[in-house]
Design an enzyme around this catalytic site. Structure first.
Site, PDB file in Angstrom:
ATOM      1  CG  LEU A 159      10.640   5.860   6.133  1.00  0.00           C
ATOM      2  CD1 LEU A 159      10.706   4.596   6.651  1.00  0.00           C
ATOM      3  CD2 LEU A 159      11.742   6.031   4.877  1.00  0.00           C
ATOM      4  CB  CYS A 160       6.742  10.433   7.171  1.00  0.00           C
ATOM      5  SG  CYS A 160       4.974  10.047   6.759  1.00  0.00           S
TER       6      CYS A 160
END
Length: 449
Positions: A222-223
């Protein structure tokens, strides 16, 4: 030759002639016939009568593959058919899902497909169910002699498999009751590839026994999506996973942002617009409306000829199982049309330790210092044997981590950062539920340290 017949006599003659292709198969035996097969006779067409009047088949899915299966079954003598599908017809379906017309767009697939077959094939009684498979109870699923799946979702296949395994009654010696076994014929396609498998719950390998042949979905951190997108897909995922919940473009439903409807043009247009804006900000090219649909729906191109071939193989197995006219597939057939026409049949093996059709709990040996969140990730979601989506865990009558409802998730969330030995005892049994499975899976946890 029909000139001197009355209307009633004419109807009888036409009905007999209509099923001559079935009579040629069922009225004679052969080297491939199942053991115990007795050919039909004019005086006692037992198998033909069963096929036409008594057999009841459930078709799961009314999309590209499901339409072909429904057509084939109805023209092969199967008259009592139910079809279940939760989708509605989109204009993009019309090029290959031939039971639908332009005026059907926006209507439930199952209901329209059933009505089309009933009109086109006289004497057929197809019942359409516009519903999620999870919404039907055991009594609904018990009424069928056979199930044919034409699904494009592994999660749905796993649920149907788990449901029919759970319906089999097991005696004290661990033997299944043959009367409660309902065969499953699973068909699937992916572009120019297709497969057909025959599952006899608790007899042959179930879907979960060979789940590891389907590689787990590759996820992107997700980062990366949030901070350093590099591809058009990252931008689309950002719009779907972050902006949708953040902006709530279509309001709130039951206390949460309205879920994405992948069949809604408005929803897809909003995601495309936001993904395009993000791509422009990071100088990334390639975000299109079609790609947005593909990423959000995880679309794989559908090839009509692959659907036709796979559906034909599914119907062939349905006919063989219902009449015993030939030995059924044992138990997996693979088709590859990428570089030619290639088929391969092999017997997959039943796993005695299978977490669905096995009769024992699954033993997992893990470090006691392993954090719960790491246990869930490495052993439940990423392990090719299990591939769970949203697991919830209970042990000794208490909740360890519950994915739903949101209130219980918030209460149990702190446990994710705790060590297993602080939550359960060595040798404890953990009951794990997941949307992909009808029944909970029991794990026996043994600490290695």
């Amino acid at each position: 030759r029909h000139k001197m017949l009355t209307d009633v006599e004419m109807t009888d003659v036409l009905e007999r002639e209509r099923w001559e292709h079935i009579d040629k198969i069922l009225s004679r035996t052969g080297p491939l016939a199942s053991e115990g097969f007795t050919p039909d006779s004019p005086e006692n067409p037992e198998k033909k009568n069963f096929l036409l009047n008594k057999s009841r088949v459930l078709v799961v899915g009314a999309g590209g593959l499901g339409c072909e299966i429904l057509k084939n079954l109805s023209l092969s003598g199967f008259r009592n058919i139910d079809v279940i599908d939760m989708d509605i017809i989109d204009v993009s379906n019309l090029n290959r899902q031939f039971l639908f017309r332009a005026h059907d767009v926006g209507k439930p697939k199952a209901e329209v497909a059933a009505a089309f077959i009933n009109k086109r094939v006289p004497g057929t009684k197809v019942i359409g169910h516009f519903s999620r498979i999870e919404e039907k109870n055991d009594d609904f699923y018990k009424q069928f002699n056979l199930v044919v799946c034409g699904l494009d979702s592994i999660v749905a296949r796993r649920w149907i498999n788990s449901k029919y395994v759970s319906l089999v009654k097991i005696d004290e010696d661990g033997n299944p009751d043959p009367e409660t076994i309902i065969p499953i014929i699973d068909g699937g396609t992916e572009a120019f590839k297709g497969h057909v498998r025959v599952i006899l719950p608790h007899i042959s390998p179930c879907f979960e026994c060979t789940l590891d042949i389907f590689p787990p979905q590759v996820n992107v951190n997700l980062c990366t999506i949030a901070n350093t997108p590099r591809t058009p897909e990252h931008c689309i995922a950002y719009a779907k996973l972050i902006l949708w919940d953040q902006d709530k473009p279509f309001g709130i439903t039951e206390g949460r942002p309205t879920p994405i409807d992948t069949d809604s043009t408005e929803h897809m247009q909003w995601l495309f617009t936001k993904a395009k804006e993000r791509a422009d900000n990071f100088h990334i090219e390639g975000v299109t409306f079609k790609l947005t649909q593909g990423v959000v729906k995880r679309i794989i191109p559908a090839i009509a000829s692959t659907n036709a071939l796979t559906a034909a193989a599914c119907t062939n197995e349905a006919f063989k199982i219902s009449t015993w006219c030939s030995e059924a597939l044992n138990n997996y057939m693979f088709f590859n049309g990428v570089t030619g026409v290639y088929t391969y049949t092999y017997e997959s093996e039943k796993k005695e330790e299978c977490h669905v059709c096995g009769l024992k709990s699954v033993v997992l040996k893990v470090p006691g210092d392993l954090l719960l969140q790491d246990f869930i990730r490495t052993h439940l979601t990423e392990d090719p044997r299990f591939q769970m989506n949203s697991p919830s865990l209970r042990s000794a009558g208490k909740s360890i981590y519950m994915k739903i409802p949101a209130s219980l998730e918030a209460v149990t969330r702190p446990n994710l950062e705790k060590k297993l030995r602080d939550l359960i005892e060595n040798g404890a049994l953990i009951s794990v539920t997941d949307p992909a499975l009808h029944l909970p899976v029991m794990f026996e946890i043994t600490f290695t340290d």
